[in-house]
Design an enzyme around this catalytic site. Structure first.
Site, PDB file in Angstrom:
ATOM      1  N   GLU A 186       0.829  -1.210   0.000  1.00  0.00           N
ATOM      2  CA  GLU A 186       0.000   0.000   0.000  1.00  0.00           C
ATOM      3  C   GLU A 186       0.862   1.258   0.000  1.00  0.00           C
ATOM      4  OE1 GLU A 186      -2.754  -0.202   3.270  1.00  0.00           O
ATOM      5  OE2 GLU A 186      -4.053  -1.653   2.264  1.00  0.00           O
TER       6      GLU A 186
ATOM      7  N   GLU B 141      -6.295  -7.179  -0.904  1.00  0.00           N
ATOM      8  CA  GLU B 141      -6.633  -6.993   0.515  1.00  0.00           C
ATOM      9  C   GLU B 141      -7.932  -6.190   0.623  1.00  0.00           C
ATOM     10  OE1 GLU B 141      -3.482  -5.547   3.148  1.00  0.00           O
ATOM     11  OE2 GLU B 141      -4.986  -4.405   4.275  1.00  0.00           O
TER      12      GLU B 141
END
Length: 330
Positions: free
Chosen positions: A168, A256
């Site tokens: 991320e 995710e």
């Protein structure tokens, strides 16, 4: 005839010895077909769309005990999943880039175990370079290039291994910065493994997929771009970004997600979660739920009171875990 039978026996014994010598991952990996990217979707060798669905471990340094053969086999058989993600933090607690050499070796061993267990269970497995507080992937770019070149050399004959090169990106890191990093890491992987699927993170905690769609990497096949969401924090606006990216031909992979808020805590938004699942299934996007742990937060699949490392019943799961299993089975 007797001589033929004799050699059949010796041949069988030779296969067993070679399997032991080469390692069980080599033997089992051939059972899963190699995947490739066609358009915006994953497909098998015959060009048929494949939708992976599964779970992500929590950080391998925090919850290594859930990476075990019985757990992976249980999830494959009882939950119906076909992929597991090995989340290896790079900076946080005993991170790969912040710990010592012994810690790095321990994490690599855990990854190898995870690949072995997933392969034996008949699942695909994602090796996740889990940046978070180190929000710009360029911070540990040299380590990443070295790591993925090593992993690609090791698993190049394993059709079930997928590489996720930056979890991320954040810190306001631009897509062009991520793209520069990704070009170097993808090149390193391709120097050893020409075909494996590679997942690339996108800006703002893997949300700005529309930015990536405007200038994706060129010159490589089998690349996908990650979209992460937490339903209590992300709704129509993020789906619009995803829709824009898909319309521009960007292959998406939800490596995710959850239905709590973005912190992994707070109440669950099942209604918004249902909208997301409708979107994911409509576009045949692969998806991986966070996280396989009993951490005391609403994004953990297992109740904090449950100490089991496998064999979970419905009563051992939290509300999120129960909800996700229903999605797997639809």
């Amino acid at each position: 005839m007797k001589r033929k039978n004799k050699w059949n026996v010796w041949g069988f014994l030779l296969v067993i010895v070679l399997a032991a010598f080469l390692g069980s991952t080599t033997v089992y990996a051939a059972k899963l077909p190699a995947l490739k990217v066609k358009g915006t979707r994953l497909v098998n060798e015959k060009g048929k769309t494949v939708q992976l669905k599964g779970v992500s471990t929590h950080g391998l340094s925090w919850y290594p005990e859930y990476v075990n053969q019985k757990a992976f086999t249980h999830m494959k058989k009882k939950w119906g999943i076909n992929v597991v993600r090995l989340a290896m933090y790079t900076s946080e607690y005993n991170g790969y880039c912040t710990g010592d050499d012994a810690n790095r070796k321990a994490l690599e061993k855990k990854i190898d175990q995870g690949v072995t267990y997933a392969t034996k269970a008949g699942m695909y497995v994602i090796i996740d370079w889990h940046i978070l507080s180190d929000g710009d992937p360029r911070l540990y770019e040299k380590q990443s290039v070295k790591f993925f070149k090593k992993m690609a050399a090791k698993y190049k004959n394993h059709a079930n291994v997928i590489y996720e090169i930056c979890n991320e990106p954040n810190w306001g890191t631009s897509w062009e910065d991520i793209r520069t990093y990704a070009n170097k890491v993808v090149k390193a992987i391709r120097s050893k493994d020409k075909k494996a699927v590679i997942l690339i993170g996108t800006p703002t905690w893997s949300q700005d997929v529309d930015a990536a769609a405007q200038h994706p990497l060129k010159g490589y096949k089998n690349l996908m771009y990650t979209l992460h969401f937490y339903a209590a924090s992300h709704g129509d606006n993020l789906r619009e970004k995803a829709q824009t990216a898909l319309e521009q031909g960007l292959p998406l992979f939800v490596s995710e997600f959850g239905i709590s808020d973005a912190s992994g805590s707070g109440g669950l938004n099942k209604a918004e979660g249902a909208k997301w699942m409708k979107f994911i299934k409509k576009h045949k996007i692969s998806y991986v739920g966070w996280s396989l742990s009993n951490k005391d937060e609403s994004s953990a699949l297992i109740k904090p009171s449950c100490k089991k490392k496998t064999g979970w019943t419905n009563g051992d799961l939290g509300d999120w875990g129960k909800w996700l299993l229903k999605q797997f089975r639809k």
